[in-house]
Design an enzyme around this catalytic site. Structure first.
Site, short mmCIF file in Angstrom:
data_model
loop_
_atom_site.label_atom_id
_atom_site.label_comp_id
_atom_site.label_asym_id
_atom_site.label_seq_id
_atom_site.Cartn_x
_atom_site.Cartn_y
_atom_site.Cartn_z
N CYS A 10 13.27 12.14 5.12
CA CYS A 10 13.53 11.73 6.51
C CYS A 10 14.99 11.95 6.88
O CYS A 10 15.34 11.97 8.05
CB CYS A 10 13.13 10.28 6.70
SG CYS A 10 13.89 9.21 5.47
N GLU A 31 10.94 1.76 9.57
CA GLU A 31 11.80 2.92 9.24
C GLU A 31 10.98 4.16 9.56
O GLU A 31 10.03 4.47 8.84
CB GLU A 31 12.18 2.89 7.76
CG GLU A 31 12.94 1.66 7.32
CD GLU A 31 14.29 1.53 8.00
OE1 GLU A 31 14.85 2.55 8.44
OE2 GLU A 31 14.77 0.39 8.13
N GLU A 73 9.77 16.31 15.10
CA GLU A 73 9.96 16.25 13.65
C GLU A 73 8.95 17.16 12.96
O GLU A 73 7.75 17.03 13.16
CB GLU A 73 9.76 14.80 13.16
CG GLU A 73 10.10 14.67 11.70
CD GLU A 73 9.84 13.28 11.13
OE1 GLU A 73 8.80 12.69 11.46
OE2 GLU A 73 10.67 12.81 10.34
N LYS A 92 0.84 -1.20 0.00
CA LYS A 92 0.00 0.00 0.00
C LYS A 92 0.88 1.25 0.00
O LYS A 92 1.64 1.48 0.93
CB LYS A 92 -0.90 0.03 1.24
CG LYS A 92 -1.97 1.12 1.14
CD LYS A 92 -2.63 1.45 2.45
CE LYS A 92 -1.93 2.57 3.18
NZ LYS A 92 -2.00 3.88 2.53
P1 NDP Z 1 2.54 8.01 8.09
O1 NDP Z 1 3.07 7.25 9.22
O2 NDP Z 1 1.37 8.90 8.30
O3 NDP Z 1 2.13 7.05 6.89
C1 NDP Z 1 3.00 6.11 6.31
C2 NDP Z 1 2.19 5.03 5.65
O4 NDP Z 1 1.48 4.31 6.64
C3 NDP Z 1 1.14 5.57 4.69
O5 NDP Z 1 0.98 4.67 3.61
C4 NDP Z 1 -0.09 5.59 5.56
O6 NDP Z 1 -1.27 5.57 4.81
C5 NDP Z 1 0.11 4.31 6.34
N1 NDP Z 1 -0.64 4.19 7.58
C6 NDP Z 1 -1.15 5.16 8.38
N2 NDP Z 1 -1.81 4.61 9.44
C7 NDP Z 1 -1.69 3.27 9.32
C8 NDP Z 1 -2.15 2.15 10.08
N3 NDP Z 1 -2.88 2.30 11.19
N4 NDP Z 1 -1.84 0.92 9.66
C9 NDP Z 1 -1.11 0.73 8.56
N5 NDP Z 1 -0.67 1.74 7.76
C10 NDP Z 1 -0.94 2.99 8.16
O7 NDP Z 1 3.76 8.83 7.48
P2 NDP Z 1 3.75 9.88 6.32
O8 NDP Z 1 3.18 9.27 5.09
O9 NDP Z 1 3.15 11.15 6.85
O10 NDP Z 1 5.31 10.07 6.06
C11 NDP Z 1 6.10 10.94 6.77
C12 NDP Z 1 6.87 10.21 7.85
O11 NDP Z 1 7.64 9.17 7.29
C13 NDP Z 1 7.86 11.10 8.55
O12 NDP Z 1 7.81 10.87 9.93
C14 NDP Z 1 9.21 10.65 8.00
O13 NDP Z 1 10.29 10.87 8.85
C15 NDP Z 1 8.96 9.19 7.82
N6 NDP Z 1 9.91 8.65 6.86
C16 NDP Z 1 10.89 7.81 7.34
C17 NDP Z 1 11.85 7.32 6.47
C18 NDP Z 1 12.90 6.37 6.95
O14 NDP Z 1 13.53 5.74 6.11
N7 NDP Z 1 13.14 6.22 8.22
C19 NDP Z 1 11.87 7.71 5.04
C20 NDP Z 1 10.78 8.58 4.67
C21 NDP Z 1 9.84 9.03 5.57
P3 NDP Z 1 -1.99 6.95 4.34
O15 NDP Z 1 -0.95 7.98 4.12
O16 NDP Z 1 -2.65 6.55 3.10
O17 NDP Z 1 -2.92 7.30 5.44
#
Ligand code: NDP
Length: 482
Positions: free
Chosen positions: A283, A249, A384, A174
């Protein structure tokens, strides 16, 4: 209006509920497509397709799996412009960045793991004197889940999918509902490359509905997740009682330590990028900049001057350095931190305001923002923000710099600017981060382990680490008569 359909069992299908979500173009704030709003029923269909595909795929020769992954990589390269345009439109990032970084990296992910799987091997241990020989079988896990965020959409989506399928698993994946377009386009690329149906299933929808259904599914064996720390916590809590394998991650608040003995011009140029590339929505961006006192004043002046020159604008304009933030709600979140900074006594040295771009008046544009803080424990330095906002602060000693660098709950990456080798070694050993970049930033060799410490995550991606994650190690112990 274009519909972003699920890709299940090699076919594009509508969500069972027939419900749709709006997909926004952040550069102008307009809805330009409709996303399948999938739920647990769609995930179950995807799971069933993946389950049926697993026995054959896991027994497909390494050469054949590799050939298909390399073919996917070639097709991504062929469609570079189409995919980069889709990414820029969906995410708001400059097209130049999508062309140079996002899409080439997506093809590199498939090419890398297509090659890596041919070199992946397991250990053998002879128990001398006991007449036994042990070897390790590394078998694919079965059906696995991959969930990725919106900031580097195709780049991070494929970073998970490629090792998962290379290792012989089948996948329910997803992408973020905020940026689903390139994941949608990946389906047809996989079909064209000859990936057997059901090996990769892409389901769109929100985290709480489609994402949660993947995490909760009792037969999905592992979850590879990239996203925010809070979501990671929730996923860990949901998946732990089922003993799923988890790779998380998560977020970061990365320090950038600048010493007076560094190559100043190089540092300045790279620090502008490490602060504001992709609107600061990487990130790995260095969002806390600590500068050694003797060069602090000069750095402050030069950094502001350089950042002033960045051009904010329409992502499709070749001159644009900073595009739109990914969504209205994210823009508002970032702005709220600028207000918090002001309340906390931070001094805005540059930026802080929305930008109106001609003909794109409803887009989500924000100036790159530099805030001078006097206390590293303030909220803008601890939480963050994930936008074009950095803090700067002076330090006097190496110990003080290290102490401030480590005084956050996160530990993803760090950047160090110095020409002193001894200092490099001392700090590299003590800094709490999964990556230490010295005199460089975002330099990635895909063979290296990638991941964070503390609240930035659990596990490592990249290279053989990823192939190990997506396989189960089984010890086979054979006794022989000698
Ligand atoms: P989110 O945690 O909001 O979402 C990440 C993914 O998880 C999306 O596909 C989201 O779906 C999905 N998701 C949300 N809730 C659930 C759940 N209950 N169960 C399963 N999946 C779920 O992060 P963001 O998309 O806002 O991304 C930004 C964040 O990602 C920042 O904190 C950044 O630091 C981190 N990040 C970390 C990286 C790393 O390598 N460590 C690299 C890049 C980003 P949907 O968006 O469709 O709701």
């Amino acid at each position: 209006m274009q519909k972003i359909l699920n890709y299940i069992n090699g076919e594009y299908v509508e969500p069972i509920s027939k419900k749709w979500l709006d997909n926004y173009n952040p550069s102008n704030g307009e809805v330009y497509s409709q996303i399948a709003n999938s739920n647990a029923e769609d995930i179950e269909n995807a799971y069933q397709a993946a389950k049926v595909a697993f026995p054959k795929w896991s027994n497909t020769t390494i050469d054949e799996r590799s050939r298909i992954l390399l073919k996917i990589a070639d097709l991504i390269d062929e469609k570079l412009v189409e995919l980069a345009e889709a990414e820029a439109k969906d995410n708001g990032k400059p097209l130049s960045l999508a062309l140079a970084v996002d899409i080439p990296r997506a093809s590199a992910n498939f090419r890398f793991f297509g090659n890596a799987i041919t070199q992946f091997s397991s250990e053998a241990h002879e128990s001398v004197g006991l007449n036994t020989m042990n070897f390790t079988l590394r078998q694919p896990l079965g059906v696995v889940g991959c969930i990725s965020p919106w900031n580097l959409p195709l780049y991070l989506f494929t970073w998970k999918i490629a090792p998962a399928i290379a290792a012989g698993n089948t996948v329910v994946a997803k992408p973020s509902e905020v940026t689903p377009m390139t994941a949608f386009l990946l389906g047809e690329i996989c079909s064209e490359a000859g990936l057997p149906k059901g090996v990769l299933n892409i389901v769109h929808g929100t985290g709480p509905s489609a994402g949660q259904a993947i995490v909760e599914h009792k037969n999905i064996k592992a979850i590879s997740f990239t996203g925010g720390t809070k979501t990671g916590e929730h996923i860990a809590r949901t998946a732990a009682p089922m003993f799923k394998k988890l790779s998380l991650e998560l977020g970061g608040k990365n320090p950038n330590l600048i010493f007076a003995d560094c190559n100043y011009e190089k540092m300045l140029e790279v620090t502008v990028r490490s602060s504001f590339a992709n609107q600061g929505q990487i990130c790995l961006c260095g969002s806390r900049i600590f500068v050694e006192k003797p060069i602090y004043k000069k750095f402050k002046k030069d950094f502001v001057e350089k950042v002033k020159q960045l051009k904010i604008g329409n992502p499709f304009d070749a001159e644009t350095n900073i595009g739109a933030l990914v969504s209205k709600s994210h823009l508002e979140k970032v702005e709220s931190y600028i207000k918090i900074a002001e309340k906390e006594g931070g001094k805005i040295l540059f930026g802080g305001n929305r930008v109106t771009v001609k003909d794109f008046e409803n887009g989500y544009y924000l100036e790159p923002t530099i805030i001078e803080v006097s206390d590293d424990q303030c909220r803008v330095n601890q939480e963050e923000i994930f936008g074009p906002v950095v803090t700067i602060m002076p330090f006097e000693t190496e110990e003080e710099a290290l102490q401030m660098a480590n005084s956050v709950k996160y530990g993803l990456s760090s950047t160090l600017w110095t020409s002193d080798l001894n200092r490099t070694m001392r700090i590299s050993k003590k800094i709490e981060a999964g990556i230490v970049w010295v005199n460089t930033w975002l330099n990635r060799d895909l063979r290296t382990p990638f991941g964070g410490m503390k609240d930035s995550g659990v596990g490592r991606e990249g290279g053989f680490e990823a192939l190990r994650f997506f396989t189960e190690a089984k010890n086979v112990c054979i006794r022989y008569e000698g």
